[in-house]
Design an enzyme around this catalytic site. Structure first.
Site, PDB file in Angstrom:
ATOM      1  N   ASP A  19       0.884  -1.166   0.000  1.00  0.00           N
ATOM      2  CA  ASP A  19       0.000   0.000   0.000  1.00  0.00           C
ATOM      3  C   ASP A  19       0.921   1.216   0.000  1.00  0.00           C
ATOM      4  O   ASP A  19       1.399   1.639   1.054  1.00  0.00           O
ATOM      5  CB  ASP A  19      -0.908   0.001   1.228  1.00  0.00           C
ATOM      6  CG  ASP A  19      -1.771   1.247   1.296  1.00  0.00           C
ATOM      7  OD1 ASP A  19      -2.258   1.704   0.243  1.00  0.00           O
ATOM      8  OD2 ASP A  19      -1.954   1.782   2.415  1.00  0.00           O
ATOM      9  N   GLU A  78      -1.210  -1.561  -4.808  1.00  0.00           N
ATOM     10  CA  GLU A  78      -2.458  -0.836  -5.013  1.00  0.00           C
ATOM     11  C   GLU A  78      -2.225   0.296  -6.002  1.00  0.00           C
ATOM     12  O   GLU A  78      -1.202   0.984  -5.950  1.00  0.00           O
ATOM     13  CB  GLU A  78      -2.966  -0.284  -3.678  1.00  0.00           C
ATOM     14  CG  GLU A  78      -4.375   0.255  -3.773  1.00  0.00           C
ATOM     15  CD  GLU A  78      -4.954   0.570  -2.408  1.00  0.00           C
ATOM     16  OE1 GLU A  78      -5.850  -0.154  -1.978  1.00  0.00           O
ATOM     17  OE2 GLU A  78      -4.487   1.548  -1.793  1.00  0.00           O
ATOM     18  N   ASP A 150      -2.384   1.224   7.291  1.00  0.00           N
ATOM     19  CA  ASP A 150      -1.584   1.020   6.072  1.00  0.00           C
ATOM     20  C   ASP A 150      -1.106  -0.427   5.960  1.00  0.00           C
ATOM     21  O   ASP A 150      -1.023  -0.983   4.873  1.00  0.00           O
ATOM     22  CB  ASP A 150      -0.386   1.983   6.042  1.00  0.00           C
ATOM     23  CG  ASP A 150      -0.835   3.431   5.900  1.00  0.00           C
ATOM     24  OD1 ASP A 150      -1.589   3.711   4.962  1.00  0.00           O
ATOM     25  OD2 ASP A 150      -0.441   4.258   6.732  1.00  0.00           O
TER      26      ASP A 150
END
Length: 191
Positions: A19, A78, A150
């Site tokens: 991420d 992502e 996160d």
């Protein structure tokens, strides 16, 4: 009498989920055989207030170290969430680039998933909030205690890739073992 069914033993795969962020980058490693998934490692790289080039260097170096240490065979990242702030989107894109370069430099194939795809795969709806993602990641991986947002997002990216790639391999196997269609068109009898 049960129909004959071919069983295919699936090897364990380690997947690194990322991420990306220019201030904090979530990292998660899972191991899966397509049926069972377990948590291997997760952390959040806190990048501080250093100039952006230095933070990008930290992302690259730390991810390279994590890849060498935990030996994932695939990486999932992502996609950039497009926002109204172009400068933030640009910095996020650069953080993604540093992460992707670390993976590619270490020889990992890299898959990319949108935030909506990640939420859909882990929570079941694309509009889920961070709390829902954290909760489902903890349930899916059997984790206890507090899970940083996160880090949960990175593990969710890895889970998304595990589900998507497992489904793709099942479809490929089904096509490989399905009977060939008859030659010469339709087999219907004319009226």
């Amino acid at each position: 009498m049960k129909p004959w069914r071919r069983t295919v033993k699936v090897a364990l795969r380690r997947i690194l989920g990322i991420d990306p962020g220019s201030r904090q980058t979530g990292v998660g490693v899972i191991e899966t055989d397509g049926q069972h998934t377990r948590h291997v490692f997760s952390t959040c790289l806190r990048l501080g207030d250093a100039p952006l080039p230095e933070r990008l260097g930290v992302i690259f170096r730390e991810l390279t170290h994590i890849i060498c240490q935990h030996q994932p065979v695939e990486m999932a990242v992502e996609d950039v969430f497009v926002s109204n702030n172009a400068a933030s989107a640009l910095k996020l894109g650069q953080a993604r680039g540093a992460a992707i370069c670390a993976g590619v430099t270490c020889g990992l194939p890299v898959a990319e998933y949108s935030p909506k795809e990640v939420k859909q795969a882990t929570v079941g709806k694309g509009g889920a909030d961070k709390t829902q993602v954290q909760h489902m990641v903890k349930i899916l991986l059997g984790l206890h205690g507090r899970l940083q947002a996160d880090t949960a997002d990175a593990l969710a990216v890895a889970l998304c890739h595990a589900h998507a790639s497992h489904l793709q391999s099942r479809i490929a196997r089904a096509i490989e073992f399905s009977p060939a269609p008859p030659l010469g068109g339709s087999q219907r009898n004319p009226p």
